[in-house]
Motif scaffolding. Sequence first.
Motif, PDB file in Angstrom:
ATOM      1  N   ALA A  28       0.861  -1.187   0.000  1.00  0.00           N
ATOM      2  CA  ALA A  28       0.000   0.000   0.000  1.00  0.00           C
ATOM      3  C   ALA A  28       0.895   1.234   0.000  1.00  0.00           C
ATOM      4  O   ALA A  28       1.166   1.827   1.054  1.00  0.00           O
ATOM      5  CB  ALA A  28      -0.938  -0.007   1.203  1.00  0.00           C
ATOM      6  N   PRO A  29       1.367   1.651  -1.176  1.00  0.00           N
ATOM      7  CA  PRO A  29       2.227   2.836  -1.238  1.00  0.00           C
ATOM      8  C   PRO A  29       1.458   4.104  -0.909  1.00  0.00           C
ATOM      9  O   PRO A  29       0.238   4.187  -1.109  1.00  0.00           O
ATOM     10  CB  PRO A  29       2.697   2.842  -2.700  1.00  0.00           C
ATOM     11  CG  PRO A  29       1.620   2.111  -3.436  1.00  0.00           C
ATOM     12  CD  PRO A  29       1.121   1.053  -2.498  1.00  0.00           C
ATOM     13  N   PHE A  30       2.175   5.091  -0.410  1.00  0.00           N
ATOM     14  CA  PHE A  30       1.545   6.373  -0.105  1.00  0.00           C
ATOM     15  C   PHE A  30       1.300   7.131  -1.394  1.00  0.00           C
ATOM     16  O   PHE A  30       2.183   7.267  -2.240  1.00  0.00           O
ATOM     17  CB  PHE A  30       2.425   7.206   0.822  1.00  0.00           C
ATOM     18  CG  PHE A  30       1.769   8.501   1.247  1.00  0.00           C
ATOM     19  CD1 PHE A  30       0.829   8.505   2.267  1.00  0.00           C
ATOM     20  CD2 PHE A  30       2.080   9.698   0.631  1.00  0.00           C
ATOM     21  CE1 PHE A  30       0.213   9.685   2.666  1.00  0.00           C
ATOM     22  CE2 PHE A  30       1.473  10.876   1.021  1.00  0.00           C
ATOM     23  CZ  PHE A  30       0.531  10.876   2.046  1.00  0.00           C
ATOM     24  N   LYS A  31       0.066   7.631  -1.553  1.00  0.00           N
ATOM     25  CA  LYS A  31      -0.311   8.416  -2.712  1.00  0.00           C
ATOM     26  C   LYS A  31      -0.702   9.822  -2.240  1.00  0.00           C
ATOM     27  O   LYS A  31      -1.728  10.002  -1.595  1.00  0.00           O
ATOM     28  CB  LYS A  31      -1.497   7.770  -3.442  1.00  0.00           C
ATOM     29  CG  LYS A  31      -1.200   6.398  -4.036  1.00  0.00           C
ATOM     30  CD  LYS A  31      -0.329   6.507  -5.263  1.00  0.00           C
ATOM     31  CE  LYS A  31      -0.170   5.184  -5.982  1.00  0.00           C
ATOM     32  NZ  LYS A  31       0.620   5.314  -7.217  1.00  0.00           N
ATOM     33  N   GLY A  32       0.146  10.809  -2.565  1.00  0.00           N
ATOM     34  CA  GLY A  32      -0.133  12.157  -2.092  1.00  0.00           C
ATOM     35  C   GLY A  32       0.145  13.245  -3.117  1.00  0.00           C
ATOM     36  O   GLY A  32       0.048  14.427  -2.784  1.00  0.00           O
ATOM     37  N   ALA A  33       0.462  12.867  -4.355  1.00  0.00           N
ATOM     38  CA  ALA A  33       0.806  13.868  -5.365  1.00  0.00           C
ATOM     39  C   ALA A  33      -0.331  14.862  -5.546  1.00  0.00           C
ATOM     40  O   ALA A  33      -1.480  14.490  -5.776  1.00  0.00           O
ATOM     41  CB  ALA A  33       1.126  13.188  -6.699  1.00  0.00           C
ATOM     42  N   GLY A  34      -0.006  16.156  -5.414  1.00  0.00           N
ATOM     43  CA  GLY A  34      -0.973  17.219  -5.609  1.00  0.00           C
ATOM     44  C   GLY A  34      -1.826  17.543  -4.407  1.00  0.00           C
ATOM     45  O   GLY A  34      -2.592  18.510  -4.432  1.00  0.00           O
ATOM     46  N   LEU A  35      -1.712  16.776  -3.337  1.00  0.00           N
ATOM     47  CA  LEU A  35      -2.615  16.937  -2.193  1.00  0.00           C
ATOM     48  C   LEU A  35      -2.040  17.806  -1.076  1.00  0.00           C
ATOM     49  O   LEU A  35      -2.575  17.847   0.024  1.00  0.00           O
ATOM     50  CB  LEU A  35      -3.012  15.566  -1.642  1.00  0.00           C
ATOM     51  CG  LEU A  35      -3.947  14.759  -2.555  1.00  0.00           C
ATOM     52  CD1 LEU A  35      -4.085  13.323  -2.057  1.00  0.00           C
ATOM     53  CD2 LEU A  35      -5.315  15.423  -2.639  1.00  0.00           C
TER      54      LEU A  35
ATOM     55  N   GLY B 274       0.509  17.772   0.965  1.00  0.00           N
ATOM     56  CA  GLY B 274       0.886  17.160   2.229  1.00  0.00           C
ATOM     57  C   GLY B 274      -0.063  16.091   2.721  1.00  0.00           C
ATOM     58  O   GLY B 274       0.301  15.279   3.577  1.00  0.00           O
ATOM     59  N   ALA B 275      -1.293  16.074   2.213  1.00  0.00           N
ATOM     60  CA  ALA B 275      -2.255  15.036   2.586  1.00  0.00           C
ATOM     61  C   ALA B 275      -2.071  13.826   1.671  1.00  0.00           C
ATOM     62  O   ALA B 275      -1.242  13.826   0.768  1.00  0.00           O
ATOM     63  CB  ALA B 275      -3.677  15.577   2.496  1.00  0.00           C
ATOM     64  N   GLY B 276      -2.866  12.789   1.900  1.00  0.00           N
ATOM     65  CA  GLY B 276      -2.796  11.601   1.071  1.00  0.00           C
ATOM     66  C   GLY B 276      -3.230  10.375   1.843  1.00  0.00           C
ATOM     67  O   GLY B 276      -3.726  10.457   2.980  1.00  0.00           O
ATOM     68  N   ALA B 277      -3.038   9.209   1.224  1.00  0.00           N
ATOM     69  CA  ALA B 277      -3.417   7.949   1.856  1.00  0.00           C
ATOM     70  C   ALA B 277      -2.543   6.839   1.295  1.00  0.00           C
ATOM     71  O   ALA B 277      -1.952   6.966   0.217  1.00  0.00           O
ATOM     72  CB  ALA B 277      -4.893   7.645   1.615  1.00  0.00           C
ATOM     73  N   TYR B 278      -2.469   5.760   2.048  1.00  0.00           N
ATOM     74  CA  TYR B 278      -1.805   4.540   1.576  1.00  0.00           C
ATOM     75  C   TYR B 278      -2.868   3.716   0.846  1.00  0.00           C
ATOM     76  O   TYR B 278      -3.933   3.440   1.407  1.00  0.00           O
ATOM     77  CB  TYR B 278      -1.218   3.760   2.748  1.00  0.00           C
ATOM     78  CG  TYR B 278      -0.131   4.524   3.461  1.00  0.00           C
ATOM     79  CD1 TYR B 278       1.204   4.362   3.110  1.00  0.00           C
ATOM     80  CD2 TYR B 278      -0.427   5.434   4.480  1.00  0.00           C
ATOM     81  CE1 TYR B 278       2.216   5.071   3.751  1.00  0.00           C
ATOM     82  CE2 TYR B 278       0.568   6.153   5.124  1.00  0.00           C
ATOM     83  CZ  TYR B 278       1.887   5.965   4.753  1.00  0.00           C
ATOM     84  OH  TYR B 278       2.876   6.685   5.379  1.00  0.00           O
ATOM     85  N   ILE B 279      -2.587   3.338  -0.392  1.00  0.00           N
ATOM     86  CA  ILE B 279      -3.600   2.715  -1.235  1.00  0.00           C
ATOM     87  C   ILE B 279      -3.237   1.264  -1.531  1.00  0.00           C
ATOM     88  O   ILE B 279      -2.216   0.976  -2.149  1.00  0.00           O
ATOM     89  CB  ILE B 279      -3.778   3.475  -2.560  1.00  0.00           C
ATOM     90  CG1 ILE B 279      -4.062   4.967  -2.306  1.00  0.00           C
ATOM     91  CG2 ILE B 279      -4.883   2.838  -3.387  1.00  0.00           C
ATOM     92  CD1 ILE B 279      -5.334   5.241  -1.521  1.00  0.00           C
ATOM     93  N   ALA B 280      -4.091   0.362  -1.050  1.00  0.00           N
ATOM     94  CA  ALA B 280      -3.986  -1.053  -1.406  1.00  0.00           C
ATOM     95  C   ALA B 280      -5.046  -1.376  -2.450  1.00  0.00           C
ATOM     96  O   ALA B 280      -6.124  -0.765  -2.472  1.00  0.00           O
ATOM     97  CB  ALA B 280      -4.197  -1.922  -0.171  1.00  0.00           C
TER      98      ALA B 280
END
Length: 282
Positions: free
Chosen positions: A83-90, A92-98
């Motif tokens: 579940a890599p962290f996805k935060g591009a454009g956010l 500083g926010a984001g989530a780990y996506i599985a």
Amino acid sequence: MRRAVTLAALLLGACGQAAAPNTGQSGGQLQAQVIASELVAGPQQRVPIGILDHNTPVNDASVHVQAFLLQGSAAVLKGESDAPFKGAGLEGAGAYIAHLDLTPAGNWGLDITASRPNGARLSQRLAFNVVATPIVPAVGQAAPRSHNPTTKDADATTIDSGRPPDDMHQISMADAIAQHRPTLVVFASPAFCTSRVCGPEVHVVQALEPTYRDRLTFIHVEIYRDFVPDPSKRQLAPTVGEWRLQTEPWIFLIDSKGIIAARFEGPTSTDEVKAAIDHLLA
């Protein structure tokens, strides 16, 4: 088999909700949360996960997830995913996506492991319910033909809490669908969001608009109405009720036939949205 029975015992008490609370098995200062109001049965479903360190979100963890179908006293391993962290454009926010195969509907459990560069580690079990019939309009279903307000009906400052308001209020979903336009819809309230994700999510969509506006219609639906001049009197916008949304932000991609092609709940990075747009327009 012993591992399956033990895991099931830990998880069964927390089942029955789309995203169940922490079962208390974190064993340290790190904590995991599934940040989705509902998860739908199907292959390779997007499962967003938040990792907290002393209640502060972190973006530098390495996260792995195993998914178990709970059957009576047993837990059957059905799949696993990094579940890599996805935060591009956010911002500083984001989530780990599985991405996990969640079939069939029923009671499920996640075994989440995580580690940070500072040595902090997590091993946590969460329970959740996978639904066959979602509350929120799902991929493959017809999009509601909503008559969301546009700048033809009202000043942009009264239908968009962002300052300045964006330019994604030119056409209603009903009209875009009637005109067979592929469409992206973002539901978000930049000013009144209970998290810090909604404004950045709108910015993610705005950043993609110049590249795709000749092939894709962009619509922003504000979550609230009647927030001008007194924000304390705001009410949920009717379109939010039509789509049966319980959280924000949401992004939907609708094809030229008015069918939902993709949907994203919660923080969704630029690369996730771009990949879905490219798939829709291919």
